[in-house]
Design a protein around this motif. Structure first.
Motif, PDB file in Angstrom:
ATOM      1  N   VAL A  71       0.840  -1.200   0.000  1.00 49.81           N
ATOM      2  CA  VAL A  71       0.000   0.000   0.000  1.00 49.81           C
ATOM      3  C   VAL A  71       0.872   1.247   0.000  1.00 49.81           C
ATOM      4  N   SER A  72       0.505   2.218  -0.813  1.00 52.64           N
ATOM      5  CA  SER A  72       1.104   3.546  -0.788  1.00 52.64           C
ATOM      6  C   SER A  72      -0.011   4.564  -0.578  1.00 52.64           C
ATOM      7  N   ILE A  73       0.306   5.646   0.110  1.00 52.62           N
ATOM      8  CA  ILE A  73      -0.704   6.671   0.379  1.00 52.62           C
ATOM      9  C   ILE A  73      -0.279   7.973  -0.278  1.00 52.62           C
ATOM     10  N   VAL A  74      -1.115   8.460  -1.189  1.00 50.97           N
ATOM     11  CA  VAL A  74      -0.880   9.748  -1.820  1.00 50.97           C
ATOM     12  C   VAL A  74      -1.737  10.784  -1.094  1.00 50.97           C
ATOM     13  N   ARG A  75      -1.111  11.870  -0.691  1.00 48.99           N
ATOM     14  CA  ARG A  75      -1.817  12.896   0.089  1.00 48.99           C
ATOM     15  C   ARG A  75      -1.857  14.190  -0.722  1.00 48.99           C
ATOM     16  N   PRO A  76      -2.872  14.343  -1.583  1.00 44.18           N
ATOM     17  CA  PRO A  76      -2.963  15.553  -2.403  1.00 44.18           C
ATOM     18  C   PRO A  76      -3.360  16.763  -1.559  1.00 44.18           C
ATOM     19  N   PHE A  77      -2.764  17.902  -1.896  1.00 42.98           N
ATOM     20  CA  PHE A  77      -3.257  19.154  -1.349  1.00 42.98           C
ATOM     21  C   PHE A  77      -4.401  19.628  -2.258  1.00 42.98           C
ATOM     22  N   ASN A  78      -4.827  20.852  -2.133  1.00 40.54           N
ATOM     23  CA  ASN A  78      -6.078  21.284  -2.773  1.00 40.54           C
ATOM     24  C   ASN A  78      -5.989  21.246  -4.297  1.00 40.54           C
TER      25      ASN A  78
ATOM     26  N   ASP B 219       8.539   1.481  -6.316  1.00 39.91           N
ATOM     27  CA  ASP B 219       8.534   0.546  -5.192  1.00 39.91           C
ATOM     28  C   ASP B 219       8.941   1.236  -3.893  1.00 39.91           C
ATOM     29  N   THR B 220       9.697   2.322  -3.998  1.00 37.53           N
ATOM     30  CA  THR B 220      10.146   3.045  -2.800  1.00 37.53           C
ATOM     31  C   THR B 220       9.005   3.719  -2.053  1.00 37.53           C
TER      32      THR B 220
ATOM     33  N   VAL C 206       3.630   7.505   3.145  1.00 43.68           N
ATOM     34  CA  VAL C 206       2.697   8.589   2.856  1.00 43.68           C
ATOM     35  C   VAL C 206       3.485   9.665   2.117  1.00 43.68           C
ATOM     36  N   VAL C 207       2.945  10.142   1.007  1.00 42.16           N
ATOM     37  CA  VAL C 207       3.676  11.125   0.196  1.00 42.16           C
ATOM     38  C   VAL C 207       2.764  12.292  -0.162  1.00 42.16           C
ATOM     39  N   ASN C 208       3.191  13.505   0.193  1.00 43.65           N
ATOM     40  CA  ASN C 208       2.466  14.711  -0.201  1.00 43.65           C
ATOM     41  C   ASN C 208       2.572  14.936  -1.699  1.00 43.65           C
ATOM     42  N   VAL C 209       1.469  15.353  -2.293  1.00 45.05           N
ATOM     43  CA  VAL C 209       1.480  15.841  -3.665  1.00 45.05           C
ATOM     44  C   VAL C 209       0.879  17.242  -3.627  1.00 45.05           C
ATOM     45  N   GLY C 210       1.754  18.237  -3.644  1.00 47.03           N
ATOM     46  CA  GLY C 210       1.329  19.626  -3.562  1.00 47.03           C
ATOM     47  C   GLY C 210       2.280  20.509  -4.336  1.00 47.03           C
ATOM     48  N   SER C 211       1.880  21.754  -4.552  1.00 44.31           N
ATOM     49  CA  SER C 211       2.652  22.649  -5.410  1.00 44.31           C
ATOM     50  C   SER C 211       3.781  23.367  -4.684  1.00 44.31           C
TER      51      SER C 211
ATOM     52  N   ALA D 151       8.316  13.521  -2.405  1.00 44.07           N
ATOM     53  CA  ALA D 151       7.916  13.016  -3.724  1.00 44.07           C
ATOM     54  C   ALA D 151       9.075  13.110  -4.709  1.00 44.07           C
ATOM     55  N   ARG D 152       9.842  14.169  -4.631  1.00 44.10           N
ATOM     56  CA  ARG D 152      11.013  14.298  -5.497  1.00 44.10           C
ATOM     57  C   ARG D 152      12.050  13.231  -5.159  1.00 44.10           C
ATOM     58  N   THR D 153      12.224  12.991  -3.857  1.00 45.20           N
ATOM     59  CA  THR D 153      13.236  12.028  -3.419  1.00 45.20           C
ATOM     60  C   THR D 153      12.870  10.606  -3.807  1.00 45.20           C
ATOM     61  N   TYR D 154      11.604  10.208  -3.591  1.00 40.89           N
ATOM     62  CA  TYR D 154      11.188   8.830  -3.814  1.00 40.89           C
ATOM     63  C   TYR D 154      11.030   8.482  -5.285  1.00 40.89           C
ATOM     64  N   PHE D 155      10.430   9.392  -6.066  1.00 40.22           N
ATOM     65  CA  PHE D 155      10.161   9.022  -7.455  1.00 40.22           C
ATOM     66  C   PHE D 155      10.258  10.175  -8.438  1.00 40.22           C
ATOM     67  N   GLY D 156      10.933  11.224  -8.069  1.00 43.95           N
ATOM     68  CA  GLY D 156      11.241  12.279  -9.014  1.00 43.95           C
ATOM     69  C   GLY D 156      10.071  13.114  -9.476  1.00 43.95           C
TER      70      GLY D 156
END
Length: 331
Positions: free
Chosen positions: A169-176, A230-231, A236-241, A288-293
């Motif tokens: 399981v991976s968790i993507v945490r989008p901001f607005n 896979d990393t 939990v990984v933030n996806v934000g600007s 996010a940059r560190t794990y998968f660019g």
């Protein structure tokens, strides 16, 4: 690769389906069952995309159904949820059933079926008002609404299945997230749709909170990048600007993009209870940059402006605007 997208009929889900099809995936799209046979925003995908999607109707609150619909899928993108914060004050039990129990059904089915990957969708609302900025994934969690509480519960279930059973399981945490096809439960389409319908005196809620707005094209790239890395398993990984702006500043930016002058009237019905308002959100996206660019393409004020222009262009099209009722506020 055969993928399943739950919540595919919604805003982000429909954009994710479109992206996955363009990447050559076989996509099974789970839409919420209804007597009208409506598949939501999936119906408005380009025909060359729509014709390649396997649409299935159902409900993630039904464990047997979830087991059957996930069978044969290698990757599951789990987006199905109740997301409207105001309605969570009125019907919190429905949020528990859908957001927590529904997620449990997905996790249990994945464990039984040996699903390769589950990408679970979180939200920046789980952080509550920022205690430090930019917000990293280690920021404390604080549920300031029943919605946020159920998303924290669902996130923790997903992590527990990884720790207890080795679930991938991976968790993507989008901001607005914002963009075309978003509902009026969000502030950007609320502003744009009122202007597009001719209003110059806008009815909004609180103007002082700040948010980190991420264009939907960047968000769905985050989903696919997480699925490929896979990393990210067990993370939990933030996806934000990584750009912060107040709602008041946002209003003026949108007005500028759309070439109008506006005034704002604050309506009390649009305000959250005082202790429930999340005052500040600003994403740290370095993990996010560190794990998968992954990095956003719509960066800073200029990137936000570009995304707003694309969104406004979509809303001012009469064929799109007719789906909205800008003068009607609903939870």
């Amino acid at each position: 690769m055969k993928t399943l997208v739950t919540g595919s009929d919604g805003f982000i889900g429909s954009h994710l389906v479109e992206e996955l099809v363009c990447r050559g995936c076989h996509v099974k799209a789970l839409a919420f069952y209804n007597s009208f046979g409506s598949s939501g925003w999936l119906e408005y995908l380009p025909s060359e995309v729509h014709n390649q999607v396997e649409i299935v109707f159902g409900d993630i609150r039904d464990a047997d159904f979830v087991m059957n619909v996930m069978r044969g899928c290698q990757v599951v993108f789990h987006l199905a949820a109740l997301v409207g914060i105001p309605y969570s004050y009125q019907a919190p039990a429905s949020y528990v059933d859908t957001n927590v129990r529904g997620t449990l059904h997905v996790l249990q089915a994945a464990q039984t079926l040996g699903t390769d990957r589950v990408i679970h969708t979180s939200t920046s609302e789980v952080y509550g008002t920022a205690q430090f900025v930019p917000i990293t994934e280690s920021h404390p969690l604080r549920a300031q609404s029943p919605y946020a509480a159920t998303k924290i519960g669902a996130d923790q279930l997903a992590l527990s299945f990884h720790d207890a059973f080795g679930a991938p399981v991976s968790i993507v945490r989008p901001f607005n997230t914002f963009g075309p096809r978003q509902s009026l439960r969000a502030v950007i389409p609320t502003i744009i749709s009122q202007i597009a319908s001719g209003n110059r005196k806008l009815k909004l809620g609180a103007l002082h909170p700040t948010r980190d707005f991420t264009y939907v094209k960047d968000t769905v790239r985050g989903f696919t990048a997480i699925a490929e890395a896979d990393t990210s398993v067990g993370k939990v990984v933030n996806v934000g600007s990584n750009y912060e702006i107040s709602i008041a500043q946002l209003v003026q930016l949108i007005a500028d993009v759309m070439g109008v002058h506006v005034e704002v009237e604050t309506e009390s019905t649009r305000l959250r209870p005082a202790e429930s308002e999340v005052e500040r959100l600003w994403a740290d996206n370095s993990l996010a940059r560190t794990y998968f660019g992954w990095t956003p393409h719509y960066v800073g004020r200029d990137g936000l402006r570009s995304g707003l222009k694309e969104t406004a262009d979509w809303f001012i099209n009469e064929d799109n605007l007719k789906h909205y009722h800008p003068q009607r506020y609903g939870v």
